[in-house]
Design a protein around this motif. Structure first.
Motif, PDB file in Angstrom:
ATOM      1  N   GLY A  27       0.788  -1.033   0.190  1.00  0.00           N
ATOM      2  CA  GLY A  27       0.125  -0.096  -0.011  1.00  0.00           C
ATOM      3  C   GLY A  27       0.760   1.208   0.079  1.00  0.00           C
ATOM      4  N   PRO A  28       0.211   2.574  -0.184  1.00  0.00           N
ATOM      5  CA  PRO A  28       1.040   3.632  -0.505  1.00  0.00           C
ATOM      6  C   PRO A  28       1.509   3.932   1.218  1.00  0.00           C
ATOM      7  N   SER A  29       2.523   4.998   1.322  1.00  0.00           N
ATOM      8  CA  SER A  29       2.910   5.329   2.204  1.00  0.00           C
ATOM      9  C   SER A  29       1.942   6.833   2.562  1.00  0.00           C
ATOM     10  N   ARG A  30       1.921   7.269   3.749  1.00  0.00           N
ATOM     11  CA  ARG A  30       1.117   8.484   4.179  1.00  0.00           C
ATOM     12  C   ARG A  30       1.261   9.599   3.127  1.00  0.00           C
ATOM     13  N   THR A  31       2.448   9.890   2.795  1.00  0.00           N
ATOM     14  CA  THR A  31       2.380  11.016   1.790  1.00  0.00           C
ATOM     15  C   THR A  31       1.667  10.542   0.244  1.00  0.00           C
TER      16      THR A  31
END
Ligand code: AMP
Length: 408
Positions: A73-77
């Motif tokens: 999944g993607p990082s927070r940013t």
């Protein structure tokens, strides 16, 4: 994932009565990242796949990875592509990605002046995550101004502290899914969904009452154009900003007369779109998720079945408004025995050997078939075997695709 030979053991937090047949459900609080990390360390978990947007936007992937746990999944940013509509619109503008004309606002008077200068129809959107309630397609200036008042008045909490106002796009919608590893994006599949609660696409907006895949309005040429004009430039821009995008990138699109335009991004698989994508996936999902996480998609290929899939959502009476939990559902085994049918649970729980409704959207009855019409007939044949008087469902899921099939 449970079907993959690579999977030794599967846990799900929090899970439901359906997933409990495939995975061990654990009652972790998804907001408590420290608890998630320590669970993963104790059990020596090899990989975590993050489903919903809230933990992604809260940085659960970052927290797992920095504790040495692989996470898909993607990082927070990077998850800002879903978490902030303004962020995504600015990225589109800076990179020539086709999307509705727009402006961002932090106060009501400026937003209203813009609405009056543009006229209706016009679309008002809360910047942040609003669980599908943050978009108002206004047919009049008064309706748009009321939406602005509601959002800046705190009607959607923090999500509405900033607002995007954009041009109304005319066309037919479609959802396009790509798998990304920070550098490379590969097209997965497409879908269309039904957001309104009632037949004829009427009634209030919901999280989705049904879907089918593929989207009949996206052929190979259109798919190439979407990859070239929208997904590709997004990947390059994210990388250039130092926030490479990994995970599923789900583009909500309007196919207009000028071509495909981006309505919004989601940073994850969608619900109920996943319930029609997965039955069409021939390849093993787990190595694909690992390749996304590891940055290895360049030499990766996924195979799909040509046959369409369709899913009908069964919801508790009253959804998306007030509904009761705890009603008894029977007949699921008989329903799942219909050819081509798979049942995915949403809000259910098992208690004393019975399956109880435990949410608004409760079951997804998915079916494949040689045509959308056949998949639709199978899904509804399965529903006819389910005994749940306190539930409802739409009877026309897939109508547009079936109509198209009968024209050719
Ligand atoms: P979203 O939550 O951004 O997917 O928006 C919810 C729904 O609002 C979309 O699926 C569209 O049907 C509609 N919508 C959003 N933006 C626009 C737009 N610019 N023009 C027309 N319809 C829109």
């Amino acid at each position: 994932m449970a079907d993959s030979p690579l999977t030794e053991r599967l846990y799900c937090a929090p899970g439901n009565a359906g997933i409990a047949q495939q995975a061990e459900c654990v009652p972790l609080d998804l907001a408590d990242h420290a608890a998630i990390v320590s669970f993963c360390r104790n059990r020596r978990i090899d990989m975590v796949v993050v489903g919903p947007e809230a933990p992604l936007c809260a940085g659960v992937v970052d927290d797992l990875e920095s504790a040495g746990v692989k996470a898909f999944g993607p990082s927070r940013t990077a998850a800002q592509l879903e978490g902030s509509k303004g962020f995504t619109k600015d990225l589109c503008r800076a990179n020539g990605i086709p999307t509705a004309a727009y402006e961002r606002f932090k106060d009501a008077p400026a937003a209203k002046t813009y609405i009056r200068s543009r006229g209706a129809p016009i679309v008002v959107k809360a910047d942040g995550l609003a669980a599908g309630k943050g978009v108002i397609v206004a047919q009049s200036e008064a309706e748009a101004e009321a939406a602005v008042e509601m959002m800046f008045g705190g009607g959607l909490g923090e999500a509405g502290a900033e607002v995007v106002i954009e041009e109304f796009l005319d066309g037919e919608e479609a959802s396009f899914f790509a798998l990304c590893d920070g550098e490379t994006a590969i097209a997965l599949a497409t879908a269309q969904d039904h957001k309104r609660a009632f037949d004829g696409d009427k009634g209030p907006n919901t999280g989705g009452m049904g879907a089918y895949s593929p989207a009949p309005n996206i052929d190979a040429a259109m798919s190439g154009r979407i990859m070239n004009d929208i997904i590709g430039p997004t990947m390059r821009a994210m990388k250039a900003m130092g926030t490479p995008y990994k995970g599923v990138l789900y583009a909500g699109l309007m196919i207009t007369r000028q071509g495909p335009k981006l309505i919004e991004y989601n940073a994850r698989f969608g619900d109920p779109e996943t319930q029609v994508l997965m039955p069409r996936l021939m390849s093993d999902l787990v190595p694909a998720l690992l390749a996304s996480r590891d940055g290895m998609l360049k030499s990766f290929d996924l195979r799909w079945y040509e046959m369409p899939a369709l899913t009908v959502v069964m919801a508790a009476d009253g959804y998306p408004g007030h509904y009761v939990r705890g009603t008894v559902i029977e007949g699921l085994d008989e329903a799942a025995a219909v050819e081509g049918v798979q049942i995915f649970h949403a809000g259910t729980k098992a208690e004393g050997g019975r399956i109880l409704a435990n949410g608004g959207r409760v079951l997804n009855i998915s079916a494949t078939g040689k045509t959308v019409r056949e998949a639709q007939a199978r899904a509804y044949a399965a529903i006819a075997r389910i005994r749940w008087p306190e539930g409802f469902y739409r009877r026309d899921i897939g109508w547009r695709a079936v109509e198209r099939e009968s024209r050719v």
